[in-house]
Design an enzyme around this catalytic site. Structure first.
Site, PDB file in Angstrom:
ATOM      1  N   HIS A 210      -9.895  15.641  10.253  1.00  0.00           N
ATOM      2  CA  HIS A 210      -8.382  16.016   9.858  1.00  0.00           C
ATOM      3  C   HIS A 210      -8.369  17.468   9.350  1.00  0.00           C
ATOM      4  CE1 HIS A 210      -9.093  11.698   8.861  1.00  0.00           C
ATOM      5  NE2 HIS A 210      -7.976  11.449   9.240  1.00  0.00           N
TER       6      HIS A 210
ATOM      7  N   ASP B 125      -9.804  17.924   6.133  1.00  0.00           N
ATOM      8  CA  ASP B 125     -11.348  17.775   5.688  1.00  0.00           C
ATOM      9  C   ASP B 125     -11.953  19.173   6.006  1.00  0.00           C
ATOM     10  OD1 ASP B 125     -10.554  15.055   5.962  1.00  0.00           O
ATOM     11  OD2 ASP B 125     -11.350  14.837   8.129  1.00  0.00           O
TER      12      ASP B 125
HETATM   13  C1  XUL Z   1      -8.200   5.251   8.720  1.00  0.00           C
HETATM   14  C2  XUL Z   1      -8.771   5.957   9.579  1.00  0.00           C
HETATM   15  C3  XUL Z   1      -8.598   7.427   9.804  1.00  0.00           C
HETATM   16  C4  XUL Z   1      -8.266   7.824  11.409  1.00  0.00           C
HETATM   17  C5  XUL Z   1      -8.186   9.302  11.507  1.00  0.00           C
HETATM   18  O1  XUL Z   1      -8.331   3.879   8.597  1.00  0.00           O
HETATM   19  O2  XUL Z   1      -9.362   5.352  10.544  1.00  0.00           O
HETATM   20  O3  XUL Z   1      -9.505   7.982   9.524  1.00  0.00           O
HETATM   21  O4  XUL Z   1      -9.449   7.465  12.297  1.00  0.00           O
HETATM   22  O5  XUL Z   1      -6.839   9.499  10.852  1.00  0.00           O
END
Ligand code: XUL
Ligand code: CO
Length: 440
Positions: free
Chosen positions: A100, A103
């Site tokens: 993300h 992150d």
């Molecule tokens: C949340 C989840 C996230 C996604 C990316 O449950 O799985 O980490 O993978 O946003």
């Protein structure tokens, strides 16, 4: 540059008889299995958020692991994380990673500041990728953490929030393209609702489609050739998430003319929360032509929340890899470990041990799935079970040749003789799976 994990050497494949915990028992990256090296069949990815950021904080207590990477300044820490992350991937022979935006570089409170702080981290990642050959599997924007997204992002009741979120996505897609990412994920963090008493569901769903359309068109306009994915999840953080499961998303995509533009990123733990098996979600994706990528982890059937545990269930991993092989293998997608070590597994060594456990589980799952396919008994049973659709009235129904009258006449002629109904043989098939798995 100093080493972050000096006590850990590169993890080697030592085979199933090794008792060295810091070795692979089943994952042999360059061994060819079913026509491709294991590293290409499995396409393992490291999730930046769990591995490089999550420190064990939960609702009842503070962190148990130090993930500061030796830096207190957020910008310096972001760069140190890149060095630590690439060292970690190298030592485990992991070729891909996922992130993300937040992150990589934290929240600074404004779009401009966030974008400015992200840029040098992305530049550094590009440099590291070039030096090491590691690749970006997918990027995504964190649209669920900051309070501005408390009511949703693309489905927010307020148009300003929609605009803010889309602007953040634009920067995240730019970063994905710059790093040559082969995927971009939309997990609907807070795209859902808590109560219908304050929610215009119709408008929110249409806006979600508008949000995706803007993002996809923008990505294509700047030359993004990879896949866009939606990652279904039924609940958490909202009580009801719009992207409930694979079937719900397939219907949503068709209703909004997006089925050619988006595939699915299926997460094992999300399947459990939706009260489906992991294989069910993968099969649903596959039969709808939406199979894309996988978030590998596991939940706990006795708990109703997203535990994001490292996957160690061989049956699930086997049936997962069976679906992947049947789908023709990964193209742009891969196996991203959306998994975190338990709060009590707090050492750096645990991070390696956890990845080894997950990677070996999927390596074994791949080997077992290949054996199941080579064995052929399952495929033959299914082919025989549906054989009546390949000739006679079955074939005529499928080709569209049979009219309603033809079918009624056919049934009337057969009226005296019961249709030949055969056993489903579930127990026998389950024991074939055991037989194949445990004779390896
Ligand atoms: C949340 C989840 C996230 C996604 C990316 O449950 O799985 O980490 O993978 O946003
Ligand atoms: Co996930």
């Amino acid at each position: 540059m100093s080493e972050f994990f000096p006590e850990i050497k590169k993890i080697a494949y030592e085979g199933k008889d090794s008792t060295n915990p810091l070795s692979f028992k089943y994952y042999n990256p360059d061994e060819v299995v079913a026509g491709k090296p294991m590293r290409e069949q499995l396409k393992f990815a490291m999730a930046w958020w769990h591995n490089m950021c999550a420190d064990g904080t939960d609702m009842f207590g503070c962190g148990t692991t130090d993930k500061s990477w030796g830096e207190t300044d957020p910008a310096k820490r972001a760069i140190a994380k890149v060095d630590a992350g690439f060292e970690f991937m190298d030592k485990l022979s992991i070729d891909y990673y996922c992130w993300h935006d937040r992150d990589l570089s934290p929240e600074y409170g404004s779009l401009k500041k966030n974008a400015e702080a992200l840029a040098p981290v992305v530049d550094y990642l590009a440099e590291k990728q070039k030096a090491t050959g590691k690749k970006l599997l997918w990027g995504t924007a964190k649209l669920f953490d900051h309070p501005r997204f408390m009511h949703g992002a693309g489905t927010a009741p307020n148009a300003d929030v929609f605009a803010f979120a889309l602007a953040q996505v634009k920067t995240a897609i730019d970063a994905t393209v710059k790093l040559g990412g082969t995927g971009y994920v939309f997990w609907g963090g807070r795209e859902g609702y808590e109560t219908l008493l304050n929610t215009d569901m119709g408008l929110e769903l249409d806006n979600m489609a508008r949000f995706l359309r803007y993002a996809i068109d923008y990505g294509r306009s700047i030359g993004f050739k990879g896949d866009f994915y939606i990652e279904p999840k039924p609940k958490e953080p909202t009580k009801h998430q719009y992207d409930f499961d694979a079937a719900t998303v397939a219907g949503f995509l068709r209703a909004h003319g997006l089925e050619k533009d988006i595939k699915l990123n299926i997460e094992a733990n999300h399947a459990t929360l939706a009260q489906h098996t992991f294989q069910h979600e993968l099969r649903t994706a596959r039969v709808n032509g939406l199979f894309g990528s996988i978030d590998a982890n596991q939940g706990d059937s006795l708990l109703g929340w997203d535990t994001d545990q490292f996957p160690t269930n061989i049956y699930d991993a086997t049936m997962c890899m069976y679906e992947v092989l049947k789908a023709g293998g990964f193209t742009n997608g891969g196996l991203n470990f959306d998994s975190k070590t338990r709060r009590g597994s707090f050492t750096h060594e645990d991070m390696f041990l956890a990845y080894i456990a997950g990677m070996d589980t999927f390596a074994l799952g791949l080997r077992a799935a290949v054996k199941l396919i080579e064995d052929g008994r399952l495929d033959k049973f299914v082919a025989d079970r549906y054989a009546s659709w390949t000739t006679g009235i079955g074939a005529d129904i499928i080709s569209g040749k049979a009219t309603m009258d033809d079918i009624a006449k056919y049934a009337a002629e057969k009226d005296e003789v019961l249709p030949v109904v055969t056993s489903g043989r579930q127990e026998m098939l389950e024991s074939i799976v055991n037989n194949v798995l445990f004779s390896m």
